[in-house]
Design an enzyme around this catalytic site. Structure first.
Site, PDB file in Angstrom:
ATOM      1  N   TYR A  66      71.790 137.032  67.823  1.00 25.54           N
ATOM      2  CA  TYR A  66      70.397 137.359  68.149  1.00 25.54           C
ATOM      3  C   TYR A  66      69.520 136.111  68.163  1.00 25.54           C
ATOM      4  CZ  TYR A  66      72.179 142.022  67.255  1.00 25.54           C
ATOM      5  OH  TYR A  66      72.930 143.160  67.301  1.00 25.54           O
TER       6      TYR A  66
ATOM      7  N   LYS B  98      86.802 144.705  63.557  1.00 23.60           N
ATOM      8  CA  LYS B  98      85.433 145.109  63.245  1.00 23.60           C
ATOM      9  C   LYS B  98      85.475 145.888  61.934  1.00 23.60           C
ATOM     10  CE  LYS B  98      81.656 148.013  64.899  1.00 23.60           C
ATOM     11  NZ  LYS B  98      81.182 148.861  65.997  1.00 23.60           N
TER      12      LYS B  98
ATOM     13  N   CYS C  93      78.752 156.033  70.085  1.00 27.54           N
ATOM     14  CA  CYS C  93      77.913 156.446  68.950  1.00 27.54           C
ATOM     15  C   CYS C  93      76.434 156.616  69.306  1.00 27.54           C
ATOM     16  CB  CYS C  93      78.094 155.510  67.754  1.00 27.54           C
ATOM     17  SG  CYS C  93      78.012 153.765  68.149  1.00 27.54           S
TER      18      CYS C  93
ATOM     19  N   ARG D 103      81.893 155.253  58.669  1.00 26.45           N
ATOM     20  CA  ARG D 103      82.870 154.889  59.695  1.00 26.45           C
ATOM     21  C   ARG D 103      84.133 154.284  59.082  1.00 26.45           C
ATOM     22  NH1 ARG D 103      79.058 155.614  63.775  1.00 26.45           N
ATOM     23  NH2 ARG D 103      77.454 154.020  64.084  1.00 26.45           N
TER      24      ARG D 103
ATOM     25  N   LYS E  65      83.889 140.731  63.408  1.00 28.97           N
ATOM     26  CA  LYS E  65      82.537 141.245  63.219  1.00 28.97           C
ATOM     27  C   LYS E  65      82.464 142.021  61.916  1.00 28.97           C
ATOM     28  CE  LYS E  65      79.484 144.714  64.961  1.00 28.97           C
ATOM     29  NZ  LYS E  65      79.313 145.845  65.801  1.00 28.97           N
TER      30      LYS E  65
ATOM     31  N   CYS F 225      80.928 152.016  73.679  1.00 30.65           N
ATOM     32  CA  CYS F 225      81.112 152.916  72.545  1.00 30.65           C
ATOM     33  C   CYS F 225      80.391 154.218  72.841  1.00 30.65           C
ATOM     34  CB  CYS F 225      80.602 152.292  71.242  1.00 30.65           C
ATOM     35  SG  CYS F 225      81.414 153.063  69.801  1.00 30.65           S
TER      36      CYS F 225
ATOM     37  N   SER G 246      73.360 142.163  63.025  1.00 32.28           N
ATOM     38  CA  SER G 246      71.947 142.406  62.737  1.00 32.28           C
ATOM     39  C   SER G 246      71.574 142.119  61.288  1.00 32.28           C
ATOM     40  CB  SER G 246      71.604 143.853  63.092  1.00 32.28           C
ATOM     41  OG  SER G 246      72.389 144.756  62.319  1.00 32.28           O
TER      42      SER G 246
ATOM     43  N   GLU H 181      94.828 144.237  63.163  1.00 35.36           N
ATOM     44  CA  GLU H 181      93.910 144.808  64.166  1.00 35.36           C
ATOM     45  C   GLU H 181      93.773 143.867  65.366  1.00 35.36           C
ATOM     46  OE1 GLU H 181      92.578 147.553  64.692  1.00 35.36           O
ATOM     47  OE2 GLU H 181      92.579 148.657  62.811  1.00 35.36           O
TER      48      GLU H 181
ATOM     49  N   ARG I 117      71.657 149.808  63.525  1.00 37.64           N
ATOM     50  CA  ARG I 117      71.684 151.275  63.655  1.00 37.64           C
ATOM     51  C   ARG I 117      70.275 151.829  63.757  1.00 37.64           C
ATOM     52  NH1 ARG I 117      76.677 152.701  59.497  1.00 37.64           N
ATOM     53  NH2 ARG I 117      78.246 151.547  60.679  1.00 37.64           N
TER      54      ARG I 117
HETATM   55  C1  PBG Z   1      78.510 150.453  67.674  1.00 38.72           C
HETATM   56  C2  PBG Z   1      78.154 149.062  67.306  1.00 38.72           C
HETATM   57  C3  PBG Z   1      77.610 148.628  66.085  1.00 38.72           C
HETATM   58  C4  PBG Z   1      77.333 147.263  66.239  1.00 38.72           C
HETATM   59  C5  PBG Z   1      77.747 146.891  67.519  1.00 38.72           C
HETATM   60  N1  PBG Z   1      78.278 148.024  68.166  1.00 38.72           N
HETATM   61  C6  PBG Z   1      77.249 149.378  64.856  1.00 38.72           C
HETATM   62  C7  PBG Z   1      78.258 150.167  64.144  1.00 38.72           C
HETATM   63  O1  PBG Z   1      79.463 150.097  64.372  1.00 38.72           O
HETATM   64  O2  PBG Z   1      77.814 150.927  63.289  1.00 38.72           O
HETATM   65  C8  PBG Z   1      76.694 146.380  65.200  1.00 38.72           C
HETATM   66  C9  PBG Z   1      75.874 145.256  65.699  1.00 38.72           C
HETATM   67  C10 PBG Z   1      74.957 144.645  64.709  1.00 38.72           C
HETATM   68  O3  PBG Z   1      74.847 145.071  63.545  1.00 38.72           O
HETATM   69  O4  PBG Z   1      74.280 143.688  65.098  1.00 38.72           O
HETATM   70  N2  PBG Z   1      79.837 150.752  67.783  1.00 38.72           N
HETATM   71 ZN    ZN Z   2      80.190 153.054  67.947  1.00 40.09          ZN
END
Ligand code: PBG
Ligand code: ZN
Length: 327
Positions: A317, A199, A125, A221, A252, A123, A278, A237, A209
């Site tokens: 995790y 996702k 970001c 997003r 996810k 990604c 997370s 998707e 984040r």
């Molecule tokens: C980034 C990404 C995110 C996560 C995995 N890859 C965050 C988001 O899309 O804002 C989340 C993982 C987590 O919360 O454990 N593209």
């Molecule tokens: Zn991202």
């Protein structure tokens, strides 16, 4: 028809032995992937405040993390990189650099741990100055097709460093087709594509984040991540990503989306991963910390639910504490 009092379901729950005979076992460590955060610097194992028990590791300290993981019987990692803040830019181009943090971590790990399975998050970001998952085309609008070009370069650089699997998480339309074509043209036919296929735009990514310093500066997003109120789109998707050539699909977050996991696992024959994110991790820790629940029991129950709903692969995790939590 036999019914109560002849029928008594408790008959089959009388002892741990009989319960174990009938029940599905907890998923073994081989089904887990551990997400790990890698940062620049040396000799750093920095605790992540919002994710107690998880750290940002500098590359030289990675062996400590990986030795612990392997001792649990878990053999797979999903790598997230934290680049230096001054390398962030409007298009996130630093994500494509061969000497980037993820690329270096992958190189080091493939040298020291030839048996370790290495997945990388693909990604932008963490590399864009505005924190969105691709370059912007307007206010709060990510340029989908431009992002795909960059994401393809990122994936190729990860594969070139030795990643066995790349996992695009940007939720751009067509990203799976773009990555498959790009990887194949670059000679990486064997690189596995694990798509973050469904996702959702979720409130459960907060701790991540914070860990990744990747919050969008403006907006959210919701324009690119899936809408949790829309079941049909959520299914499309993943179906589209299968058509585009994904090897593994993913849902996810995981625990709020077991309906999607169950439905998807009925209509696809691809392996299905779930990302126990997370917020789901930290929620259990916060509850346990207040004395409102037993951590190990909550971890087991929630993980059993993921396996029962049809997940083959569990990104979690908890993986680096597999023995403590699951045995
Ligand atoms: C980034 C990404 C995110 C996560 C995995 N890859 C965050 C988001 O899309 O804002 C989340 C993982 C987590 O919360 O454990 N593209
Ligand atoms: Zn991202």
């Amino acid at each position: 028809m036999t019914t109560f009092p002849q029928t008594r379901l408790r008959r089959l729950r009388q002892s741990p032995q009989i319960r174990q005979m009938m029940g599905t076992p907890l998923p073994g460590p081989e089904r887990f992937i551990w997400p790990i955060f890698v940062r620049t610097g040396t000799n750093i194992k920095e605790p992540i405040d919002s994710m107690p028990g998880q750290y940002r590791w500098s590359i030289d300290r990675l062996p400590e993390a990986i030795d612990t993981l392997l001792a649990q019987g878990v053999n797979s990692v999903l790598i997230f990189g934290l680049p230096d803040l001054d390398s962030k830019s409007s298009d996130g181009i630093a994500a494509t650099f061969d000497d980037g943090i993820v690329q270096q971590a992958v190189l080091t790990l493939t040298q020291h741990y030839p048996e370790l399975m290495i997945f990388t998050d693909v990604c932008l970001c963490a590399y864009t100055s505005h924190g969105h998952c691709g370059p912007l085309s307007g206010v709060g609008q990510v340029d989908n097709d431009e992002a795909n070009l960059l994401l393809t370069k990122v994936a190729i650089s990860h594969a070139n460093a030795g990643a066995h699997a790349v996992a695009p998480s940007a939720m751009m339309d067509g990203q799976i087709a773009a990555l498959r074509n790009g990887l194949d043209s670059a000679g990486f036919q064997n690189t596995i594509l694990m798509s973050y296929s469904t996702k959702f735009a979720s409130a459960m990514y907060g701790p991540f984040r914070d860990a990744e310093q990747s919050s969008p500066q403006d907006g959210d997003r919701k324009g690119y991540q899936a809408d949790y109120s829309n079941l049909k789109q959520a299914m499309r998707e993943s179906v589209l990503d299968e058509d585009e050539g994904a090897d593994i699909l993913m849902v996810k977050p995981s625990l709020f989306y077991l309906d999607i996991v169950a439905r998807l696992s009925e209509i696809t024959n691809l392996p299905l991963a779930v990302y126990n994110v997370s917020g789901e991790y930290s929620m259990l820790i916060a509850t346990a910390d207040r004395g409102w629940g037993d951590l190990r029991d909550m971890v087991q129950e929630s993980t059993a639910a993921l396996a029962r709903s049809g997940a083959d692969i569990i990104i979690s995790y908890w993986a680096d504490r597999y023995k403590e939590m699951f045995t």
